[in-house]
Motif scaffolding. Structure first.
Motif, PDB file in Angstrom:
ATOM      1  N   SER A 150      10.772   4.206  -5.092  1.00 53.67           N
ATOM      2  CA  SER A 150      10.318   3.484  -3.902  1.00 53.67           C
ATOM      3  C   SER A 150      10.098   4.356  -2.675  1.00 53.67           C
ATOM      4  CB  SER A 150      11.347   2.398  -3.543  1.00 53.67           C
ATOM      5  OG  SER A 150      11.354   1.412  -4.532  1.00 53.67           O
ATOM      6  N   ILE A 151      10.335   5.650  -2.761  1.00 47.97           N
ATOM      7  CA  ILE A 151      10.114   6.499  -1.590  1.00 47.97           C
ATOM      8  C   ILE A 151       8.636   6.409  -1.201  1.00 47.97           C
ATOM      9  CG2 ILE A 151      10.150   8.862  -0.696  1.00 47.97           C
ATOM     10  CD1 ILE A 151      12.955   7.808  -1.124  1.00 47.97           C
ATOM     11  N   PRO A 152       8.324   6.049   0.049  1.00 46.08           N
ATOM     12  CA  PRO A 152       6.923   5.940   0.467  1.00 46.08           C
ATOM     13  C   PRO A 152       6.188   7.273   0.357  1.00 46.08           C
ATOM     14  CG  PRO A 152       8.377   4.893   2.067  1.00 46.08           C
ATOM     15  CD  PRO A 152       9.251   5.650   1.116  1.00 46.08           C
ATOM     16  N   ALA A 153       4.916   7.204   0.028  1.00 49.10           N
ATOM     17  CA  ALA A 153       4.098   8.412  -0.128  1.00 49.10           C
ATOM     18  C   ALA A 153       4.035   9.225   1.166  1.00 49.10           C
ATOM     19  CB  ALA A 153       2.688   8.034  -0.580  1.00 49.10           C
ATOM     20  N   GLU A 154       4.181   8.579   2.312  1.00 55.89           N
ATOM     21  CA  GLU A 154       4.096   9.269   3.594  1.00 55.89           C
ATOM     22  C   GLU A 154       5.331  10.109   3.906  1.00 55.89           C
ATOM     23  OE1 GLU A 154       2.618   4.998   4.292  1.00 55.89           O
ATOM     24  OE2 GLU A 154       3.995   6.043   2.998  1.00 55.89           O
ATOM     25  N   ILE A 155       6.397   9.890   3.182  1.00 58.11           N
ATOM     26  CA  ILE A 155       7.670  10.552   3.476  1.00 58.11           C
ATOM     27  C   ILE A 155       7.733  11.864   2.699  1.00 58.11           C
ATOM     28  CG2 ILE A 155      10.185  10.355   3.349  1.00 58.11           C
ATOM     29  CD1 ILE A 155       8.731   8.394   5.298  1.00 58.11           C
ATOM     30  N   GLY A 156       7.956  12.939   3.421  1.00 55.07           N
ATOM     31  CA  GLY A 156       8.010  14.248   2.787  1.00 55.07           C
ATOM     32  C   GLY A 156       9.402  14.646   2.340  1.00 55.07           C
ATOM     33  N   CYS A 196       0.854  -1.187   0.000  1.00 58.17           N
ATOM     34  CA  CYS A 196       0.000   0.000   0.000  1.00 58.17           C
ATOM     35  C   CYS A 196       0.895   1.243   0.000  1.00 58.17           C
ATOM     36  CB  CYS A 196      -0.886   0.023   1.234  1.00 58.17           C
ATOM     37  SG  CYS A 196      -1.804  -1.498   1.522  1.00 58.17           S
ATOM     38  N   ASN A 197       0.460   2.286  -0.678  1.00 56.43           N
ATOM     39  CA  ASN A 197       1.277   3.500  -0.718  1.00 56.43           C
ATOM     40  C   ASN A 197       0.380   4.728  -0.832  1.00 56.43           C
ATOM     41  OD1 ASN A 197       3.808   4.732  -0.597  1.00 56.43           O
ATOM     42  ND2 ASN A 197       3.865   4.967  -2.805  1.00 56.43           N
ATOM     43  N   PRO A 198       0.019   5.361   0.280  1.00 57.15           N
ATOM     44  CA  PRO A 198       0.423   5.120   1.661  1.00 57.15           C
ATOM     45  C   PRO A 198      -0.356   3.957   2.269  1.00 57.15           C
ATOM     46  CG  PRO A 198      -1.085   6.949   1.608  1.00 57.15           C
ATOM     47  CD  PRO A 198      -0.846   6.543   0.173  1.00 57.15           C
ATOM     48  N   CYS A 199       0.153   3.451   3.382  1.00 61.59           N
ATOM     49  CA  CYS A 199      -0.499   2.348   4.087  1.00 61.59           C
ATOM     50  C   CYS A 199      -1.350   2.916   5.216  1.00 61.59           C
ATOM     51  CB  CYS A 199       0.541   1.380   4.639  1.00 61.59           C
ATOM     52  SG  CYS A 199      -0.228  -0.002   5.527  1.00 61.59           S
ATOM     53  N   ASN A 200      -2.643   2.659   5.144  1.00 58.71           N
ATOM     54  CA  ASN A 200      -3.581   3.063   6.197  1.00 58.71           C
ATOM     55  C   ASN A 200      -4.322   1.844   6.738  1.00 58.71           C
ATOM     56  OD1 ASN A 200      -3.254   5.977   6.033  1.00 58.71           O
ATOM     57  ND2 ASN A 200      -4.140   5.759   4.000  1.00 58.71           N
ATOM     58  N   CYS A 201      -3.706   0.678   6.673  1.00 57.31           N
ATOM     59  CA  CYS A 201      -4.386  -0.568   7.017  1.00 57.31           C
ATOM     60  C   CYS A 201      -4.485  -0.830   8.520  1.00 57.31           C
ATOM     61  CB  CYS A 201      -3.672  -1.753   6.357  1.00 57.31           C
ATOM     62  SG  CYS A 201      -3.664  -1.639   4.553  1.00 57.31           S
ATOM     63  N   GLY A 202      -3.598  -0.276   9.303  1.00 54.02           N
ATOM     64  CA  GLY A 202      -3.600  -0.536  10.748  1.00 54.02           C
ATOM     65  C   GLY A 202      -4.315   0.562  11.506  1.00 54.02           C
ATOM     66  N   ASP A 203      -3.709   0.996  12.576  1.00 52.35           N
ATOM     67  CA  ASP A 203      -4.290   2.012  13.445  1.00 52.35           C
ATOM     68  C   ASP A 203      -3.876   3.416  13.035  1.00 52.35           C
ATOM     69  OD1 ASP A 203      -5.447   0.009  14.955  1.00 52.35           O
ATOM     70  OD2 ASP A 203      -3.729  -0.121  16.320  1.00 52.35           O
ATOM     71  N   GLY A 204      -3.686   3.680  11.798  1.00 56.52           N
ATOM     72  CA  GLY A 204      -3.237   4.982  11.311  1.00 56.52           C
ATOM     73  C   GLY A 204      -2.179   4.785  10.247  1.00 56.52           C
ATOM     74  N   VAL A 205      -1.556   5.852   9.828  1.00 56.85           N
ATOM     75  CA  VAL A 205      -0.538   5.778   8.791  1.00 56.85           C
ATOM     76  C   VAL A 205       0.683   5.053   9.336  1.00 56.85           C
ATOM     77  CG1 VAL A 205       0.988   7.112   7.296  1.00 56.85           C
ATOM     78  CG2 VAL A 205      -1.355   7.861   7.658  1.00 56.85           C
ATOM     79  N   ALA A 206       1.083   3.987   8.659  1.00 56.94           N
ATOM     80  CA  ALA A 206       2.242   3.200   9.089  1.00 56.94           C
ATOM     81  C   ALA A 206       3.433   3.553   8.212  1.00 56.94           C
ATOM     82  CB  ALA A 206       1.925   1.709   8.969  1.00 56.94           C
ATOM     83  N   ILE A 207       4.439   4.193   8.802  1.00 56.54           N
ATOM     84  CA  ILE A 207       5.657   4.515   8.055  1.00 56.54           C
ATOM     85  C   ILE A 207       6.521   3.258   8.042  1.00 56.54           C
ATOM     86  CG2 ILE A 207       7.744   5.923   7.991  1.00 56.54           C
ATOM     87  CD1 ILE A 207       6.061   8.176   9.219  1.00 56.54           C
ATOM     88  N   PRO A 208       6.902   2.793   6.860  1.00 59.86           N
ATOM     89  CA  PRO A 208       7.654   1.535   6.782  1.00 59.86           C
ATOM     90  C   PRO A 208       9.119   1.705   7.186  1.00 59.86           C
ATOM     91  CG  PRO A 208       7.447   2.487   4.616  1.00 59.86           C
ATOM     92  CD  PRO A 208       6.649   3.374   5.543  1.00 59.86           C
ATOM     93  N   ARG A 209       9.771   0.582   7.407  1.00 56.23           N
ATOM     94  CA  ARG A 209      11.212   0.575   7.681  1.00 56.23           C
ATOM     95  C   ARG A 209      11.999   0.607   6.369  1.00 56.23           C
ATOM     96  NH1 ARG A 209       8.721  -3.226  10.194  1.00 56.23           N
ATOM     97  NH2 ARG A 209       9.641  -4.909   9.012  1.00 56.23           N
ATOM     98  N   TRP A 210      11.378   0.190   5.267  1.00 49.30           N
ATOM     99  CA  TRP A 210      11.966   0.185   3.923  1.00 49.30           C
ATOM    100  C   TRP A 210      10.832  -0.003   2.922  1.00 49.30           C
ATOM    101  CZ3 TRP A 210      10.460  -4.270   1.634  1.00 49.30           C
ATOM    102  CH2 TRP A 210      10.212  -5.368   2.462  1.00 49.30           C
ATOM    103  N   ARG A 211      11.121   0.262   1.666  1.00 48.44           N
ATOM    104  CA  ARG A 211      10.162   0.011   0.587  1.00 48.44           C
ATOM    105  C   ARG A 211      10.956  -0.362  -0.654  1.00 48.44           C
ATOM    106  NH1 ARG A 211       6.874   3.160  -3.357  1.00 48.44           N
ATOM    107  NH2 ARG A 211       5.094   1.825  -3.793  1.00 48.44           N
ATOM    108  N   VAL A 212      10.445  -1.318  -1.427  1.00 42.69           N
ATOM    109  CA  VAL A 212      11.130  -1.781  -2.629  1.00 42.69           C
ATOM    110  C   VAL A 212      10.133  -1.882  -3.780  1.00 42.69           C
ATOM    111  CG1 VAL A 212      10.863  -4.249  -2.118  1.00 42.69           C
ATOM    112  CG2 VAL A 212      12.768  -3.505  -3.488  1.00 42.69           C
ATOM    113  N   SER A 213      10.612  -1.546  -4.980  1.00 43.94           N
ATOM    114  CA  SER A 213       9.856  -1.694  -6.224  1.00 43.94           C
ATOM    115  C   SER A 213      10.806  -2.309  -7.234  1.00 43.94           C
ATOM    116  CB  SER A 213       9.390  -0.336  -6.759  1.00 43.94           C
ATOM    117  OG  SER A 213       8.547   0.297  -5.841  1.00 43.94           O
ATOM    118  N   GLY A 214      10.301  -3.228  -8.044  1.00 44.53           N
ATOM    119  CA  GLY A 214      11.220  -3.847  -8.990  1.00 44.53           C
ATOM    120  C   GLY A 214      10.559  -4.463 -10.195  1.00 44.53           C
TER     121      GLY A 214
END
Length: 174
Positions: A111-117, A32-50
């Motif tokens: 791969s930069i997550p959408a949540e990262i400014g 998901c990009n951004p991920c809103n599946c849990g209890d709010g916006v979850a900032i990942p530890r890493w993200r990969v696209s390939g």
């Protein structure tokens, strides 16, 4: 989903995939990009696209079975701070094949997550590393080991602050 790239210099059949290191998300894997599946916006530890090239030629070179991916990580200890990306190419690729993969896919990979400014901009570092991709009827599976001191540098940026990253797990097809 299979992606077909057709241009003047190449015709290929590829799979486009991605995942992110989320906690608290119920997706397996999370892409998901951004991920809103849990209890709010979850900032990942890493993200990969390939991309995995099932079969095809680039610039008259067979690149079948090779991988290229973009890995994004936070620069410091905080996932919410500045991030940067690195491009990783399958270590089985020759120098010519690696250059052809970069030419075809570099502009498509982010791969930069959408949540990262904030993130470092500029030319991304490129390394060749051991990796493999497997697919069965139910899952796509990626195995990568990126150890900056052992990876073969093809292009390095001065501000590269990448940490080692190992992954053996599922990928979400895009």
């Amino acid at each position: 989903m299979k992606v077909s790239l057709e241009k003047q210099s190449y015709v290929m059949q590829c799979e486009n995939f991605g995942a992110r290191g989320c906690s608290g998300c119920t997706c397996d894997p999370c892409d998901c990009n951004p991920c809103n599946c849990g209890d709010g916006v979850a900032i990942p530890r890493w993200r990969v696209s390939g991309y995995f090239v099932e079969k095809g030629e680039l610039e008259a070179l067979d690149v079948s079975g090779l991988l290229i991916l973009s890995l994004a990580q936070p620069c410091g200890e905080s996932e919410a701070g500045a991030w940067q990306e690195v491009l990783l190419i399958d270590s089985r690729a020759s120098t010519s094949q690696a250059a052809a993969l970069l030419n075809a896919f570099e502009a498509r990979l982010a791969s930069i997550p959408a949540e990262i400014g904030t993130h470092f901009s500029g030319q991304r570092s490129v390394y060749q590393v051991p990796m493999s991709y497997h697919r069965d009827e139910q899952r796509s599976w990626l195995e990568v080991e990126f150890m900056p001191e052992q990876a073969l540098p093809l292009r390095e940026s001065a501000e590269s602050l990448f940490k080692e990253w190992r992954y053996s797990g599922p990928m979400a097809l895009r």
